[in-house]
Write a protein that holds these residues in place. Structure first.
Motif, PDB file in Angstrom:
ATOM      1  N   MET A 188       0.889  -1.284  -0.092  1.00 25.13           N
ATOM      2  CA  MET A 188       0.077   0.058   0.166  1.00 25.13           C
ATOM      3  C   MET A 188       0.649   1.210  -0.059  1.00 25.13           C
ATOM      4  SD  MET A 188      -2.738   1.077   2.788  1.00 25.13           S
ATOM      5  CE  MET A 188      -4.054   2.240   2.425  1.00 25.13           C
ATOM      6  N   ALA A 189       0.499   2.331  -0.749  1.00 21.27           N
ATOM      7  CA  ALA A 189       1.322   3.616  -0.892  1.00 21.27           C
ATOM      8  C   ALA A 189       0.991   4.477   0.426  1.00 21.27           C
ATOM      9  CB  ALA A 189       0.785   4.167  -1.928  1.00 21.27           C
ATOM     10  N   SER A 190       1.950   5.246   0.705  1.00 23.58           N
ATOM     11  CA  SER A 190       1.679   6.095   1.668  1.00 23.58           C
ATOM     12  C   SER A 190       2.112   7.480   1.655  1.00 23.58           C
ATOM     13  CB  SER A 190       2.487   5.719   3.055  1.00 23.58           C
ATOM     14  OG  SER A 190       3.794   5.700   2.737  1.00 23.58           O
ATOM     15  N   VAL A 191       1.627   8.534   2.212  1.00 18.60           N
ATOM     16  CA  VAL A 191       1.836   9.886   1.853  1.00 18.60           C
ATOM     17  C   VAL A 191       2.320  10.709   3.082  1.00 18.60           C
ATOM     18  CG1 VAL A 191       0.900  12.204   1.063  1.00 18.60           C
ATOM     19  CG2 VAL A 191       0.211  10.137  -0.119  1.00 18.60           C
ATOM     20  N   ASN A 192       3.423  11.204   3.072  1.00 18.05           N
ATOM     21  CA  ASN A 192       3.981  12.263   4.209  1.00 18.05           C
ATOM     22  C   ASN A 192       4.117  13.608   3.695  1.00 18.05           C
ATOM     23  OD1 ASN A 192       5.235  13.520   6.275  1.00 18.05           O
ATOM     24  ND2 ASN A 192       6.680  12.076   6.323  1.00 18.05           N
ATOM     25  N   LYS A 193       3.062  14.271   3.645  1.00 20.99           N
ATOM     26  CA  LYS A 193       3.203  15.552   3.101  1.00 20.99           C
ATOM     27  C   LYS A 193       2.625  16.732   3.995  1.00 20.99           C
ATOM     28  CE  LYS A 193       2.660  18.070  -1.361  1.00 20.99           C
ATOM     29  NZ  LYS A 193       2.712  18.063  -2.729  1.00 20.99           N
ATOM     30  N   VAL A 194       3.395  17.817   3.951  1.00 23.63           N
ATOM     31  CA  VAL A 194       3.047  18.993   4.634  1.00 23.63           C
ATOM     32  C   VAL A 194       2.795  20.329   3.848  1.00 23.63           C
ATOM     33  CG1 VAL A 194       3.581  20.483   6.783  1.00 23.63           C
ATOM     34  CG2 VAL A 194       3.915  18.170   6.672  1.00 23.63           C
ATOM     35  N   ILE A 195       1.898  20.998   4.014  1.00 23.46           N
ATOM     36  CA  ILE A 195       1.918  22.499   3.151  1.00 23.46           C
ATOM     37  C   ILE A 195       1.558  23.478   4.383  1.00 23.46           C
ATOM     38  CG2 ILE A 195       0.383  23.819   1.702  1.00 23.46           C
ATOM     39  CD1 ILE A 195      -0.238  21.101   0.210  1.00 23.46           C
ATOM     40  N   LEU A 196       2.362  24.499   4.511  1.00 23.70           N
ATOM     41  CA  LEU A 196       2.137  25.708   5.369  1.00 23.70           C
ATOM     42  C   LEU A 196       2.317  26.672   4.613  1.00 23.70           C
ATOM     43  CD1 LEU A 196       4.482  24.275   8.339  1.00 23.70           C
ATOM     44  CD2 LEU A 196       2.053  24.325   8.448  1.00 23.70           C
ATOM     45  N   MET A 197       1.431  27.842   5.088  1.00 21.31           N
ATOM     46  CA  MET A 197       1.770  29.267   4.669  1.00 21.31           C
ATOM     47  C   MET A 197       1.630  29.895   6.206  1.00 21.31           C
ATOM     48  SD  MET A 197      -0.395  31.248   1.790  1.00 21.31           S
ATOM     49  CE  MET A 197      -2.030  30.667   2.320  1.00 21.31           C
ATOM     50  N   GLY A 198       2.605  30.767   6.461  1.00 17.49           N
ATOM     51  CA  GLY A 198       2.651  31.436   7.853  1.00 17.49           C
ATOM     52  C   GLY A 198       3.845  32.615   7.402  1.00 17.49           C
ATOM     53  N   ASN A 199       3.881  33.069   8.972  1.00 16.21           N
ATOM     54  CA  ASN A 199       4.923  34.286   8.738  1.00 16.21           C
ATOM     55  C   ASN A 199       6.436  33.533   9.501  1.00 16.21           C
ATOM     56  OD1 ASN A 199       3.494  36.260   7.475  1.00 16.21           O
ATOM     57  ND2 ASN A 199       2.360  36.308   9.265  1.00 16.21           N
ATOM     58  N   CYS A 200       7.561  34.159   9.083  1.00 11.53           N
ATOM     59  CA  CYS A 200       8.680  33.504   9.472  1.00 11.53           C
ATOM     60  C   CYS A 200       8.894  34.442  10.965  1.00 11.53           C
ATOM     61  CB  CYS A 200       9.889  34.022   8.689  1.00 11.53           C
ATOM     62  SG  CYS A 200      10.021  33.065   7.067  1.00 11.53           S
ATOM     63  N   GLY A 201       9.407  33.501  12.049  1.00  9.76           N
ATOM     64  CA  GLY A 201       9.354  34.124  13.156  1.00  9.76           C
ATOM     65  C   GLY A 201      11.070  34.735  13.305  1.00  9.76           C
ATOM     66  N   ARG A 202      12.187  34.466  12.773  1.00  7.51           N
ATOM     67  CA  ARG A 202      13.262  34.738  12.628  1.00  7.51           C
ATOM     68  C   ARG A 202      13.909  34.492  11.267  1.00  7.51           C
ATOM     69  NH1 ARG A 202      16.181  29.938  13.503  1.00  7.51           N
ATOM     70  NH2 ARG A 202      15.094  28.038  14.032  1.00  7.51           N
ATOM     71  N   ASP A 203      14.923  35.132  11.157  1.00  6.87           N
ATOM     72  CA  ASP A 203      15.790  35.149   9.914  1.00  6.87           C
ATOM     73  C   ASP A 203      16.493  33.698   9.893  1.00  6.87           C
ATOM     74  OD1 ASP A 203      15.207  37.589   9.117  1.00  6.87           O
ATOM     75  OD2 ASP A 203      17.457  38.309  10.022  1.00  6.87           O
TER      76      ASP A 203
END
Length: 157
Positions: free
Chosen positions: A1-16
């Motif tokens: 069986m195939a699996s998926v490990n994917k994350v999508i984030l949209m946000g603001n950087c907290g530090r350089d």
């Protein structure tokens, strides 16, 4: 069986980003991204904002691009995968768990402030891109005649 490990984030950087190089010469950059959600408190009825912090790791050319263009407070879009780990706290001796996002794509969002280069992505063709509105002309060219102009728009399927 195939699996998926994917994350999508949209946000603001907290530090350089912190960019470093491994002995192999591979670039690594780390940054934190804040994402927020708002909900109504059941007891008081007030809107409550909850902020989550995410640790992001970039490798190779993506790390160099992040180090050059990503700045504290800047909105970014990141795609990647989750990586779980643990370490032992040196001061307390307690084992702590970690969750990192290993980034595979980066988009710089917002305006071009602080970019410092002639092109949106610094001339790179890496997965890093800046999302900017496309320039639109006041008049779009007329569509070419295809011979289907007199057909009904009702398609039975």
């Amino acid at each position: 069986m195939a699996s998926v490990n994917k994350v999508i984030l949209m946000g603001n950087c907290g530090r350089d980003p912190e960019v470093r190089y491994l002995p192999s010469g591979q670039a690594v950059a780390n940054v934190s991204i804040a994402t927020s959600t708002k909900r109504k408190d059941k007891n008081s009825g007030e809107m409550v904002e909850e902020t989550q912090w995410h640790r992001i790791t970039f490798y190779d050319r993506l790390a160099e691009i992040a180090g050059e263009y990503v700045k504290k407070g800047r909105p970014i879009y990141v795609e990647g995968r989750l990586k779980y780990g643990s370490y032992t706290d040196k001061t307390t001796g307690v084992e702590k768990n970690t969750v990192d996002i290993i980034a595979t794509e980066l988009q710089l969002l917002g305006g071009r402030e602080g970019m410092g280069g002639p092109s949106e992505d610094g001339g790179s063709r890496a997965p890093a891109r800046s999302a900017a509105p496309a320039a639109s002309s006041p008049r779009a060219p007329a569509p070419a005649k295809s011979g289907f102009d007199d057909m009904d728009d009702d398609i039975p399927f």
